[in-house]
Motif scaffolding. Sequence first.
Motif, PDB file in Angstrom:
ATOM      1  N   LEU A 142      88.079  61.799  19.770  1.00  0.00           N
ATOM      2  CA  LEU A 142      86.765  61.811  20.175  1.00  0.00           C
ATOM      3  C   LEU A 142      85.563  61.281  19.406  1.00  0.00           C
ATOM      4  N   GLN A 143      85.365  61.533  18.129  1.00  0.00           N
ATOM      5  CA  GLN A 143      84.356  61.112  17.151  1.00  0.00           C
ATOM      6  C   GLN A 143      84.720  59.757  16.890  1.00  0.00           C
ATOM      7  N   ARG A 144      85.975  59.141  17.028  1.00  0.00           N
ATOM      8  CA  ARG A 144      86.227  57.738  16.738  1.00  0.00           C
ATOM      9  C   ARG A 144      86.111  56.617  17.628  1.00  0.00           C
ATOM     10  N   ASP A 145      86.469  57.206  18.895  1.00  0.00           N
ATOM     11  CA  ASP A 145      86.622  56.233  19.849  1.00  0.00           C
ATOM     12  C   ASP A 145      85.735  56.657  21.076  1.00  0.00           C
ATOM     13  N   CYS A 146      85.357  57.784  21.439  1.00  0.00           N
ATOM     14  CA  CYS A 146      84.690  58.273  22.694  1.00  0.00           C
ATOM     15  C   CYS A 146      83.507  59.196  22.258  1.00  0.00           C
ATOM     16  N   ASN A 147      82.738  58.663  21.109  1.00  0.00           N
ATOM     17  CA  ASN A 147      81.867  59.846  20.697  1.00  0.00           C
ATOM     18  C   ASN A 147      80.636  59.703  21.804  1.00  0.00           C
ATOM     19  N   LEU A 148      80.141  58.507  22.103  1.00  0.00           N
ATOM     20  CA  LEU A 148      78.911  58.514  22.994  1.00  0.00           C
ATOM     21  C   LEU A 148      79.219  58.939  24.335  1.00  0.00           C
ATOM     22  N   TYR A 229      72.657  62.181  21.513  1.00  0.00           N
ATOM     23  CA  TYR A 229      73.007  61.334  22.723  1.00  0.00           C
ATOM     24  C   TYR A 229      71.926  60.144  22.771  1.00  0.00           C
ATOM     25  N   VAL A 230      70.826  60.791  23.031  1.00  0.00           N
ATOM     26  CA  VAL A 230      69.502  59.486  23.218  1.00  0.00           C
ATOM     27  C   VAL A 230      69.626  58.797  22.249  1.00  0.00           C
ATOM     28  N   ARG A 231      69.682  59.220  21.179  1.00  0.00           N
ATOM     29  CA  ARG A 231      69.673  58.072  19.876  1.00  0.00           C
ATOM     30  C   ARG A 231      70.605  57.071  19.926  1.00  0.00           C
ATOM     31  N   LEU A 232      71.972  57.617  20.065  1.00  0.00           N
ATOM     32  CA  LEU A 232      73.086  56.582  20.336  1.00  0.00           C
ATOM     33  C   LEU A 232      73.057  55.703  21.548  1.00  0.00           C
ATOM     34  N   LEU A 233      72.596  56.346  22.663  1.00  0.00           N
ATOM     35  CA  LEU A 233      72.370  55.653  23.686  1.00  0.00           C
ATOM     36  C   LEU A 233      71.412  54.282  23.682  1.00  0.00           C
ATOM     37  N   VAL A 234      70.261  54.576  23.100  1.00  0.00           N
ATOM     38  CA  VAL A 234      69.174  53.730  22.621  1.00  0.00           C
ATOM     39  C   VAL A 234      69.538  52.587  21.793  1.00  0.00           C
ATOM     40  N   LYS A 235      70.514  53.155  20.804  1.00  0.00           N
ATOM     41  CA  LYS A 235      70.913  52.280  19.701  1.00  0.00           C
ATOM     42  C   LYS A 235      72.007  51.006  20.282  1.00  0.00           C
ATOM     43  N   ARG A 236      72.823  51.679  21.172  1.00  0.00           N
ATOM     44  CA  ARG A 236      73.754  50.615  22.062  1.00  0.00           C
ATOM     45  C   ARG A 236      72.956  49.773  22.842  1.00  0.00           C
ATOM     46  N   ALA A 237      72.021  50.335  23.555  1.00  0.00           N
ATOM     47  CA  ALA A 237      71.058  49.449  24.602  1.00  0.00           C
ATOM     48  C   ALA A 237      70.391  48.418  23.992  1.00  0.00           C
ATOM     49  N   GLU A 241      74.928  43.324  19.282  1.00  0.00           N
ATOM     50  CA  GLU A 241      76.216  43.326  19.629  1.00  0.00           C
ATOM     51  C   GLU A 241      76.621  43.815  21.089  1.00  0.00           C
ATOM     52  N   SER A 242      75.859  44.703  21.407  1.00  0.00           N
ATOM     53  CA  SER A 242      76.195  45.584  22.828  1.00  0.00           C
ATOM     54  C   SER A 242      74.855  45.753  23.575  1.00  0.00           C
ATOM     55  N   PHE A 243      74.058  44.795  23.602  1.00  0.00           N
ATOM     56  CA  PHE A 243      72.881  44.669  24.233  1.00  0.00           C
ATOM     57  C   PHE A 243      73.011  45.354  25.916  1.00  0.00           C
ATOM     58  N   GLY A 244      72.529  46.283  26.355  1.00  0.00           N
ATOM     59  CA  GLY A 244      72.738  46.607  27.455  1.00  0.00           C
ATOM     60  C   GLY A 244      71.226  46.524  28.461  1.00  0.00           C
ATOM     61  N   PRO A 245      70.801  45.459  29.297  1.00  0.00           N
ATOM     62  CA  PRO A 245      69.687  45.582  29.768  1.00  0.00           C
ATOM     63  C   PRO A 245      69.450  46.619  30.961  1.00  0.00           C
ATOM     64  N   LEU A 246      70.667  46.883  31.639  1.00  0.00           N
ATOM     65  CA  LEU A 246      70.514  48.041  32.799  1.00  0.00           C
ATOM     66  C   LEU A 246      70.281  49.461  32.030  1.00  0.00           C
ATOM     67  N   GLU A 247      70.926  49.525  30.933  1.00  0.00           N
ATOM     68  CA  GLU A 247      70.970  50.841  30.203  1.00  0.00           C
ATOM     69  C   GLU A 247      69.302  51.086  29.732  1.00  0.00           C
ATOM     70  N   LEU A 248      69.015  50.008  29.279  1.00  0.00           N
ATOM     71  CA  LEU A 248      67.396  49.924  28.600  1.00  0.00           C
ATOM     72  C   LEU A 248      66.362  50.291  29.777  1.00  0.00           C
ATOM     73  N   MET A 249      66.629  49.574  30.967  1.00  0.00           N
ATOM     74  CA  MET A 249      65.854  49.784  31.963  1.00  0.00           C
ATOM     75  C   MET A 249      66.006  51.010  32.632  1.00  0.00           C
ATOM     76  N   SER A 250      67.298  51.735  32.587  1.00  0.00           N
ATOM     77  CA  SER A 250      67.394  53.066  33.058  1.00  0.00           C
ATOM     78  C   SER A 250      66.592  54.130  31.911  1.00  0.00           C
ATOM     79  N   LEU A 251      66.580  53.734  30.784  1.00  0.00           N
ATOM     80  CA  LEU A 251      65.911  54.765  29.935  1.00  0.00           C
ATOM     81  C   LEU A 251      64.222  54.559  30.055  1.00  0.00           C
ATOM     82  N   LEU A 252      63.815  53.365  30.363  1.00  0.00           N
ATOM     83  CA  LEU A 252      62.422  53.127  30.614  1.00  0.00           C
ATOM     84  C   LEU A 252      62.048  53.714  31.857  1.00  0.00           C
TER      85      LEU A 252
END
Length: 279
Positions: A142-148, A229-237, A241-252
């Motif tokens: 879980l820590q290696r492949d499914c942490n987020l 969780y919030v820190r990792l989600l914002v970092k990925r958004a 390499e893994s820019f997520g416009p929908l994730e970022l808009m959801s956080l906003l």
Amino acid sequence: MKKPAGLSRLVFLLSLVVCQFNPSVAFFVNSKVPKPTTEMKAAAVSLAQYAPAAASLFNNMKTPASILAGAMVPLGFLAPLPKPESDVNGENPLHRILRKVHLFIAIASLCSELIAVMWATVAVNQLTEVPHLPAESVWHLLQRDCNLEWLAVNAHFLLGMLGFMSMIAIRGYFSAVVAGFSSTGCASICAAAASGLLLMVSIYNRGVAAGGGDGMRYGASILSLITTYVRLLVKRAISIESFGPLELMSLLLAGMSILLGIRALIVPEASSLPVKKTN
């Protein structure tokens, strides 16, 4: 000519040492035992395939999250809060605030549980469809492949559960007022719901603090789990390499919803519905 006595003794002692000398024992005594390296330790650890066990853990979270989401619909939307007789002429300010809080909590909690179900469903599909390398334990997988994903499921399930208990407390208070309970009786109803909520938080805190059992954990409480969780989600958004416009808009939008909700509770606003003028 006689040999010196001292020289004879020296020759005798040297011959005795040579006869008793054992090369293997001397080498073992004088040499140092090599310390195990990281590679040696890794080779000694037995690896296994824990993807099915990880999928089972996600299913364990998905089932109660689905049950809570289904229970929130009638509790938060279909059945209106009871209206005390004292609020017929003019609603109590406390009751007005509680009704607003109840609606906000109902929407946020339902969304949180549905998000937990979505995270868990996609994670189970990935664990089933995509081959995963063996790991030392299910926690390491879980820590290696499914942490987020694992953080998201736990955080959203917990937030939805806390919201569900808050809805029960608010509805219980209004039901007690309608039933004619005194202020002591209303306090008793709210204290019972608060007791269950605090015990749930305590159970979750101990589970988070225990971690994987080998010293690896997200923190000492649910706050550490949610912030991670919030820190990792914002970092990925926001990552390139893994820019997520929908994730970022959801956080906003989530942040805007919280700020506007607080403002609506603090600042009284006039009704937006048009008022009909009578001649």
